[in-house]
Each structure stands twice: as C-alpha cells, then as structure tokens.
Design a protein around this motif. Structure first.
Motif, PDB file in Angstrom:
ATOM      1  N   GLY A   1       0.831  -1.211   0.000  1.00 38.33           N
ATOM      2  CA  GLY A   1       0.000   0.000   0.000  1.00 38.33           C
ATOM      3  C   GLY A   1       0.856   1.248   0.000  1.00 38.33           C
ATOM      4  N   LEU A   2       1.937   1.215   0.756  1.00 37.47           N
ATOM      5  CA  LEU A   2       2.854   2.356   0.814  1.00 37.47           C
ATOM      6  C   LEU A   2       3.509   2.571  -0.553  1.00 37.47           C
ATOM      7  N   LYS A   3       3.948   1.471  -1.144  1.00 40.24           N
ATOM      8  CA  LYS A   3       4.580   1.556  -2.474  1.00 40.24           C
ATOM      9  C   LYS A   3       3.587   2.134  -3.499  1.00 40.24           C
ATOM     10  N   SER A   4       2.311   1.678  -3.438  1.00 42.30           N
ATOM     11  CA  SER A   4       1.295   2.177  -4.385  1.00 42.30           C
ATOM     12  C   SER A   4       1.015   3.656  -4.153  1.00 42.30           C
ATOM     13  N   ALA A   5       1.032   4.087  -2.880  1.00 43.87           N
ATOM     14  CA  ALA A   5       0.788   5.509  -2.570  1.00 43.87           C
ATOM     15  C   ALA A   5       1.882   6.369  -3.210  1.00 43.87           C
ATOM     16  N   VAL A   6       3.118   5.894  -3.177  1.00 46.69           N
ATOM     17  CA  VAL A   6       4.212   6.644  -3.812  1.00 46.69           C
ATOM     18  C   VAL A   6       4.005   6.669  -5.326  1.00 46.69           C
ATOM     19  N   LEU A   7       3.601   5.533  -5.874  1.00 46.71           N
ATOM     20  CA  LEU A   7       3.361   5.453  -7.326  1.00 46.71           C
ATOM     21  C   LEU A   7       2.295   6.466  -7.751  1.00 46.71           C
ATOM     22  N   ARG A   8       1.213   6.547  -6.952  1.00 45.15           N
ATOM     23  CA  ARG A   8       0.127   7.493  -7.294  1.00 45.15           C
ATOM     24  C   ARG A   8       0.634   8.932  -7.308  1.00 45.15           C
ATOM     25  N   VAL A   9       1.496   9.273  -6.369  1.00 49.41           N
ATOM     26  CA  VAL A   9       2.048  10.634  -6.336  1.00 49.41           C
ATOM     27  C   VAL A   9       2.937  10.876  -7.550  1.00 49.41           C
ATOM     28  N   THR A  10       3.809   9.938  -7.858  1.00 51.36           N
ATOM     29  CA  THR A  10       4.763  10.159  -8.959  1.00 51.36           C
ATOM     30  C   THR A  10       4.049  10.219 -10.306  1.00 51.36           C
ATOM     31  N   GLU A  11       2.946   9.459 -10.434  1.00 48.07           N
ATOM     32  CA  GLU A  11       2.209   9.452 -11.707  1.00 48.07           C
ATOM     33  C   GLU A  11       1.605  10.818 -12.033  1.00 48.07           C
ATOM     34  N   LYS A  12       1.324  11.597 -10.983  1.00 45.18           N
ATOM     35  CA  LYS A  12       0.697  12.910 -11.196  1.00 45.18           C
ATOM     36  C   LYS A  12       1.718  13.994 -11.520  1.00 45.18           C
ATOM     37  N   LEU A  13       2.990  13.676 -11.384  1.00 45.95           N
ATOM     38  CA  LEU A  13       4.024  14.704 -11.587  1.00 45.95           C
ATOM     39  C   LEU A  13       4.594  14.653 -13.001  1.00 45.95           C
ATOM     40  N   THR A  14       4.929  15.821 -13.537  1.00 43.48           N
ATOM     41  CA  THR A  14       5.641  15.858 -14.828  1.00 43.48           C
ATOM     42  C   THR A  14       7.082  15.409 -14.554  1.00 43.48           C
ATOM     43  N   PRO A  15       7.828  15.005 -15.587  1.00 45.58           N
ATOM     44  CA  PRO A  15       9.221  14.593 -15.359  1.00 45.58           C
ATOM     45  C   PRO A  15      10.046  15.662 -14.646  1.00 45.58           C
ATOM     46  N   VAL A  16       9.786  16.939 -14.975  1.00 44.38           N
ATOM     47  CA  VAL A  16      10.556  18.017 -14.331  1.00 44.38           C
ATOM     48  C   VAL A  16      10.191  18.111 -12.843  1.00 44.38           C
ATOM     49  N   GLU A  17       8.872  18.053 -12.565  1.00 45.53           N
ATOM     50  CA  GLU A  17       8.434  18.120 -11.153  1.00 45.53           C
ATOM     51  C   GLU A  17       9.002  16.930 -10.369  1.00 45.53           C
ATOM     52  N   LEU A  18       8.943  15.761 -11.003  1.00 45.02           N
ATOM     53  CA  LEU A  18       9.451  14.551 -10.338  1.00 45.02           C
ATOM     54  C   LEU A  18      10.930  14.729  -9.990  1.00 45.02           C
ATOM     55  N   ASN A  19      11.660  15.246 -10.931  1.00 44.30           N
ATOM     56  CA  ASN A  19      13.082  15.447 -10.707  1.00 44.30           C
ATOM     57  C   ASN A  19      13.329  16.417  -9.545  1.00 44.30           C
ATOM     58  N   ASP A  20      12.516  17.497  -9.515  1.00 43.64           N
ATOM     59  CA  ASP A  20      12.678  18.509  -8.453  1.00 43.64           C
ATOM     60  C   ASP A  20      12.321  17.947  -7.073  1.00 43.64           C
ATOM     61  N   GLN A  21      11.348  17.004  -7.042  1.00 41.03           N
ATOM     62  CA  GLN A  21      10.832  16.557  -5.744  1.00 41.03           C
ATOM     63  C   GLN A  21      11.328  15.177  -5.324  1.00 41.03           C
ATOM     64  N   ARG A  22      12.291  14.657  -6.084  1.00 38.64           N
ATOM     65  CA  ARG A  22      12.779  13.296  -5.815  1.00 38.64           C
ATOM     66  C   ARG A  22      13.245  13.104  -4.366  1.00 38.64           C
ATOM     67  N   ALA A  23      14.021  14.052  -3.866  1.00 35.69           N
ATOM     68  CA  ALA A  23      14.573  13.885  -2.514  1.00 35.69           C
ATOM     69  C   ALA A  23      13.456  13.922  -1.466  1.00 35.69           C
ATOM     70  N   ASP A  24      12.434  14.807  -1.694  1.00 37.63           N
ATOM     71  CA  ASP A  24      11.314  14.890  -0.738  1.00 37.63           C
ATOM     72  C   ASP A  24      10.495  13.592  -0.757  1.00 37.63           C
ATOM     73  N   ILE A  25      10.283  13.043  -1.959  1.00 35.74           N
ATOM     74  CA  ILE A  25       9.528  11.780  -2.046  1.00 35.74           C
ATOM     75  C   ILE A  25      10.311  10.667  -1.340  1.00 35.74           C
ATOM     76  N   ALA A  26      11.620  10.614  -1.609  1.00 34.46           N
ATOM     77  CA  ALA A  26      12.452   9.579  -0.975  1.00 34.46           C
ATOM     78  C   ALA A  26      12.389   9.710   0.550  1.00 34.46           C
ATOM     79  N   ALA A  27      12.541  10.938   1.052  1.00 35.28           N
ATOM     80  CA  ALA A  27      12.561  11.143   2.506  1.00 35.28           C
ATOM     81  C   ALA A  27      11.201  10.821   3.127  1.00 35.28           C
ATOM     82  N   SER A  28      10.108  11.219   2.434  1.00 33.51           N
ATOM     83  CA  SER A  28       8.766  10.981   2.988  1.00 33.51           C
ATOM     84  C   SER A  28       8.435   9.483   2.977  1.00 33.51           C
ATOM     85  N   PHE A  29       8.832   8.790   1.901  1.00 31.38           N
ATOM     86  CA  PHE A  29       8.608   7.335   1.845  1.00 31.38           C
ATOM     87  C   PHE A  29       9.410   6.638   2.947  1.00 31.38           C
TER      88      PHE A  29
END
Ligand code: KG4
Ligand code: ZN
Length: 347
Positions: free
Chosen positions: A220-248
């Motif tokens: 469920g945790l892995k899917s929650a991260v997937l749902r967040v990343t799917e909504k981001l553009t490649p540029v946004e994903l790149n900018d927020q990678r460290a925050d996603i990693a830390a929050s996960f």
C-alpha cells in the motif's frame, strides 16, 4: 576453538567467511553481482547461478589465503540451503558437499533467515557487540531485507514468528520506489542517500497495518508513492525526488518502529536486535538507537557488512547448530522456501 567455513549463495551475492566458535569473524570475502543484474531491474536467476559457479571456488581459495589457513584447520562447512533461488542455492550446496567430501570436514545446512537473526552477535577485529551470544539468551528480532520482513522472538536457537509481511518485504518497497525515482537497482542504499537531502514531511504517506497487531504490509505504501509520482511531470518529479524519498523512508521506518515497540511491550525481551539489508538504513538505525536509549533497552544492530547478505552469519548459525549436534550428509537439498519446522508461528 573450532573454525567454520561459511558459504552463502542464496540470491545474487557470492560470499564466503571463516568464523570461530565465539562468532568472531577471521575473514570474509563477498562478490556482488549487482552490475550484472542492473540492466534487468532485478535478479535474473540464470545469471545469478552461473556467476556463483564461476566465482565461488576461487573466492574460497582467496579466503583461505587471506586468513592464512588451510582446509586442515577447518572443522565445519556451513552452507545456506534455504530459502532462496533454487539454482543459486544448488551451486553453494554442491561446492560445500564437494569440499566436505574431499577434505573430510563435517557439513551443515543453514536457513538464511536464521543467519540474519544471528548476525547481530558476530564480532571481528573492528567490532564487538554490546552483548555476546550466551546460553538461554532471550530476545526479539526485527529482520528486514529484500525478501523478508518479520518480527521473531528467540530463546537461543528457537524462533517464533510474531508477525510478518502480508505482501511486499520492506526492502522490495525500497527497491521499487528507488526505481520510480530513477535510482537504479537495487536502490535501497541510493534512496537512503537521496533522502538525506529531502523533507520527510513533504508528502503524507500511509503508516500501514496500524491496527493489525504485529502484521506488516508494504505494498500500500509503495502504491501511494506510485500514485504521487504518476501525477508529476518529469521536471516536477526530478525537483521533488529527494522529498519523495525522505517521505517514503519516514513512513516505512515509522511503521517498522511502531511494530517493534508494540512487540517489545508485549514480549519484554532481554535484548532487541535489528538485522537484514534494510537495517543498513541510516534513518532506521537512528530511530531505533534513539528509541532504545530513551526506553533504556539493549539494542544490537550489526555493522552494515553483517546486515546485508553475508557468509559470516551462515558460518555462525552453522557453528551453533553443530555445537548442538546437528550435521548433514550428501542428502542435503536446496529448498526455495523455509521448512515448516524451522520456525514456530504465534497465532
Ligand atoms: O539482506 P539483503 O542483502 O538480501 C536479502 O536477503 O534480501 O537485503 C537486500 C535489501 C535490498 O532490498 C536493498 O535495497 C536493501 O536491503 N538495502 C537498503 C539499504 N541497504 C540495502 N534499504 C534501505 N536503506 C539502505 N541503506
Ligand atoms: Zn538476506
């Protein structure tokens, strides 16, 4: 003092070690196959067993040279025979049986998970645990790796599973999230590093199985991260990678800590141990150490070289089995799963 040669080939790491009867590691050599599997995004069983068969015997020779020992000084050969990839296990077992026959050294098969559970009691010239193994020792172990996430109670070599993951292992979740963030495979250690520059509160990821006792779940945790990343553009994903990693990472570690604290309050163990590849995680190590200090609990976390797959833990588990009179003969077989008698389950 007896000496045991340990052989570990259950997945994609070829590892050999020599350990004495107190759990002191004289020498260890490990060869990672990460680069060989990276382009496939996971372990390819055929590639793994072919590489074990090329690497293992030369590694044993190098180990003996490094330790300045010969087979005459080895009293026992311990080899992982379950659980794991069938072909990889078979390579280790065949080499162990052959060396045992040629050099007339007793042989013992070891459950890889028992190796992980006993790893926190290993010592070497650079490291001594705060508590050594002793008769009657009673503890609680959180074992977290790429294939397993379980809480065990142990009284010496008797293990009871208190809770286990219902789906993905936590290491698998680290690896899948790392892949989503473009960190390659296996990505647990890279995610750990990236998270150090991120905000763990940037995303609210679920703490799973909160009201389910000691059960664990990470899909469920892995899917929650997937749902967040799917909504981001490649540029946004790149900018927020460290925050996603830390929050996960924070959500995964919080969940593990909640379960560990619950198990400790129920079982009141003498000693608590953390083991398996994910116990190399810097945030989990910090949270567990801080909690144990505040609660005045005795916590053992092995150095990283004994957290991830290694042959020292197999040699040590084999030594303890042998000291209790267990040996195996040429009928020792590879089993992809644990045997039903290996662990008791609390219901
Ligand atoms: O115990 P191990 O070497 O092999 C198994 O028995 O599975 O564990 C490997 C797992 C992988 O999922 C890897 O990504 C994870 O441990 N791992 C980490 C870290 N180092 C290794 N996960 C989080 N943080 C780390 N620093
Ligand atoms: Zn392992």
């Amino acid at each position: 003092m007896s000496l045991t040669l340990g052989i570990e080939t259950s997945c994609d790491d070829t590892s050999v070690a020599i350990v004495d009867s107190r759990g002191h590691v004289l020498a260890m050599l490990s060869q990672s196959q990460d680069l060989k599997h990276q382009e496939f995004g996971g372990v390819v069983p055929e590639i793994a067993h072919r590489n074990h068969s090329l690497a293992l015997l030369p590694l044993v020779d190098q180990l003996l040279t490094k330790a300045q020992l010969t087979f005459k000084q080895i009293d026992l050969i311990a080899v992982t025979n379950r659980p794991g990839l069938q072909g990889s296990l078979i390579v280790g077992i065949i080499v162990a049986k052959t060396l045992s026959q040629i050099h007339k050294i007793p042989l013992v098969g070891v459950n890889h998970l028992e190796g992980h559970i006993l790893a926190p009691f290993l010592s070497d010239d650079q490291f001594t645990p705060i508590k050594t193994w002793q008769p009657g020792i009673r503890g609680l172990c959180l074992a977290v790796s790429g294939g397993h996430s379980s809480l065990y109670e142990f009284i010496e070599r008797e293990y009871t599973v208190l809770g286990t993951t219902q789906d993905d292992a936590v290491g698998e979740a680290f690896d899948k999230v790392a892949k989503l963030l473009g960190l390659g495979w296996p990505g647990g250690a890279a995610l750990d590093k990236l998270a150090q520059n991120g905000n763990p509160k940037a995303f609210e990821f679920p703490r799973t199985m909160q009201n389910k006792g000691l059960m664990l779940s990470f899909s469920g945790l892995k899917s929650a991260v997937l749902r967040v990343t799917e909504k981001l553009t490649p540029v946004e994903l790149n900018d927020q990678r460290a925050d996603i990693a830390a929050s996960f990472q924070e959500a995964a570690c919080d969940t593990l800590m909640q379960k560990l604290a619950l198990a400790v309050s129920l079982k009141k163990p003498q000693i608590i141990t953390l083991t398996g590849g994910v116990s190399a995680n810097s945030r989990l190590r910090f949270l567990a150490t801080d909690w144990a200090r505040q609660q005045k609990l005795m916590l053992l976390i092995p150095p990283i070289r004994y957290c991830t797959d290694n042959a020292a833990m197999i040699a040590w588990a084999g030594t303890l089995k042998w000291q209790q009179g267990h040996t195996d003969d040429l009928s020792l077989f590879a089993s992809p799963a644990s045997l039903s008698g290996d662990f008791k389950f609390e219901n």
